[in-house]
Design a protein around this motif. Structure first.
Motif, PDB file in Angstrom:
ATOM      1  N   ARG A 140       2.574   4.284  -2.464  1.00 29.98           N
ATOM      2  CA  ARG A 140       2.361   5.727  -2.582  1.00 29.98           C
ATOM      3  C   ARG A 140       2.925   6.523  -1.407  1.00 29.98           C
ATOM      4  NH1 ARG A 140      -3.250   8.356  -4.804  1.00 29.98           N
ATOM      5  NH2 ARG A 140      -2.475  10.471  -5.131  1.00 29.98           N
ATOM      6  N   ALA A 141       2.896   5.935  -0.219  1.00 32.03           N
ATOM      7  CA  ALA A 141       3.329   6.669   0.972  1.00 32.03           C
ATOM      8  C   ALA A 141       4.839   6.744   1.129  1.00 32.03           C
ATOM      9  CB  ALA A 141       2.711   6.049   2.228  1.00 32.03           C
ATOM     10  N   ASN A 142       5.600   5.916   0.410  1.00 28.56           N
ATOM     11  CA  ASN A 142       7.055   5.953   0.594  1.00 28.56           C
ATOM     12  C   ASN A 142       7.840   6.029  -0.712  1.00 28.56           C
ATOM     13  OD1 ASN A 142       7.009   3.362  -0.486  1.00 28.56           O
ATOM     14  ND2 ASN A 142       7.824   2.341   1.334  1.00 28.56           N
ATOM     15  N   LEU A 164       5.386  -7.235  -3.887  1.00 25.89           N
ATOM     16  CA  LEU A 164       4.394  -6.207  -3.588  1.00 25.89           C
ATOM     17  C   LEU A 164       5.009  -4.842  -3.876  1.00 25.89           C
ATOM     18  CD1 LEU A 164       2.892  -7.563  -0.233  1.00 25.89           C
ATOM     19  CD2 LEU A 164       1.997  -7.831  -2.550  1.00 25.89           C
ATOM     20  N   GLY A 165       4.194  -3.937  -4.421  1.00 24.88           N
ATOM     21  CA  GLY A 165       4.650  -2.588  -4.694  1.00 24.88           C
ATOM     22  C   GLY A 165       5.528  -2.468  -5.927  1.00 24.88           C
ATOM     23  N   TRP A 196      -3.198  -0.168   1.238  1.00 25.09           N
ATOM     24  CA  TRP A 196      -4.144  -1.284   1.290  1.00 25.09           C
ATOM     25  C   TRP A 196      -4.103  -2.126   0.015  1.00 25.09           C
ATOM     26  CZ3 TRP A 196      -7.978  -2.253  -2.187  1.00 25.09           C
ATOM     27  CH2 TRP A 196      -8.380  -1.198  -3.023  1.00 25.09           C
ATOM     28  N   SER A 197      -3.672  -1.528  -1.125  1.00 21.27           N
ATOM     29  CA  SER A 197      -3.619  -2.269  -2.386  1.00 21.27           C
ATOM     30  C   SER A 197      -2.441  -3.229  -2.463  1.00 21.27           C
ATOM     31  CB  SER A 197      -3.532  -1.301  -3.572  1.00 21.27           C
ATOM     32  OG  SER A 197      -4.769  -0.668  -3.791  1.00 21.27           O
ATOM     33  N   VAL A 202      -4.779  -9.077  -3.359  1.00 20.07           N
ATOM     34  CA  VAL A 202      -5.462  -8.052  -4.150  1.00 20.07           C
ATOM     35  C   VAL A 202      -5.314  -8.323  -5.647  1.00 20.07           C
ATOM     36  CG1 VAL A 202      -5.411  -5.615  -4.810  1.00 20.07           C
ATOM     37  CG2 VAL A 202      -5.400  -6.255  -2.409  1.00 20.07           C
ATOM     38  N   ARG A 203      -6.444  -8.208  -6.361  1.00 17.65           N
ATOM     39  CA  ARG A 203      -6.471  -8.427  -7.803  1.00 17.65           C
ATOM     40  C   ARG A 203      -6.899  -7.135  -8.501  1.00 17.65           C
ATOM     41  NH1 ARG A 203     -10.663 -12.192  -9.329  1.00 17.65           N
ATOM     42  NH2 ARG A 203      -9.322 -13.322 -10.808  1.00 17.65           N
TER      43      ARG A 203
END
Length: 225
Positions: A140-142, A164-165, A196-197, A202-203
């Motif tokens: 979300r931040a990038n 990730l992402g 953090w997700s 993370v599930r």
């Protein structure tokens, strides 16, 4: 390899190993031995999906964008259709009632198990991420709150991009049958998630028929012995 030069339809051999999974609700952790297998170097793209299914289901459009807006059942059907197209034995048996059963040791495309996914994501590392988050993931931040083409971020040590992402990824496993019945596991975090997700452990969960604009998948194949 430059991120923009990732070849379509490529899979990577993932070595065997052992991974520790954990569940926040039950505070339980357990170890799983993972056999060697093959995994897509990136999530299935819209061009790959269209080549097999002749449709464009996603909200955002672009050949090298991950296909999204596809359910777990859609992903399973894609795996079997692609297997038949490429001459492999389909990995699933689909019932008329919507049931899905694995087809033994078939060599066709399938969804990775949750343990396979996390083992491949970590690529031998033990930290929450396999590198600095902005270097390896769209979040979300990038992301500018939009999906991005596959392969634009640095891969992990085994050459896998976007673990990730960018989009969450469907896995084969049921999330927690006791509480959530047939809901299936999602892994990896997505373009609209807070940093953090986007961690290896993370599930998330979703119903196997739901279609969401930040959820895609990548394919796996069992290694022949």
């Amino acid at each position: 390899m430059d991120g923009n030069a990732v070849a379509e339809e490529e899979t990577i051999a993932v070595p065997p190993g052992r991974v520790t999974l954990s569940d926040r609700r039950t505070q339980r952790s357990w170890q799983v031995d993972v056999a060697a297998f093959h995994l897509g170097v990136h999530p299935v793209t819209q061009a790959e999906w269209e080549r097999v299914c002749e449709t464009r289901p996603s909200t955002a459009q672009g050949d090298r964008l991950p296909v999204e807006g596809v359910s777990w059942l859609d992903a399973v059907r894609y795996c079997d259709a692609r297997s038949r197209r490429e001459g492999f034995t389909p990995a699933y048996r689909l019932g008329e009632d919507g049931s899905v059963e694995p087809n033994g040791s078939a060599d066709g495309y399938r969804l990775p198990t949750e343990a396979e996914w996390e083992h491949a994501c970590r690529a031998g590392t033990t930290e929450a991420r396999y590198g600095p988050l902005d270097d390896i993931a769209w979040h979300r931040a990038n992301s500018g709150e939009r999906i991005h083409e596959v392969g634009g971020k640095r891969p992990n040590a085994w050459g896998l991009h976007d673990m990730l992402g960018n989009v969450w990824e469907w896995c084969w496993d049921v999330y927690d049958a006791e509480v959530y019945k047939s809901y299936r596991v999602l892994r990896g975090g997505g373009w609209f998630d807070e940093p953090w997700s986007c961690r290896a452990s993370v599930r998330r969960r979703s119903h196997p028929t739901f279609r969401i604009d930040d959820v895609g998948f990548r394919v796996a194949r069992t290694v022949s012995v």
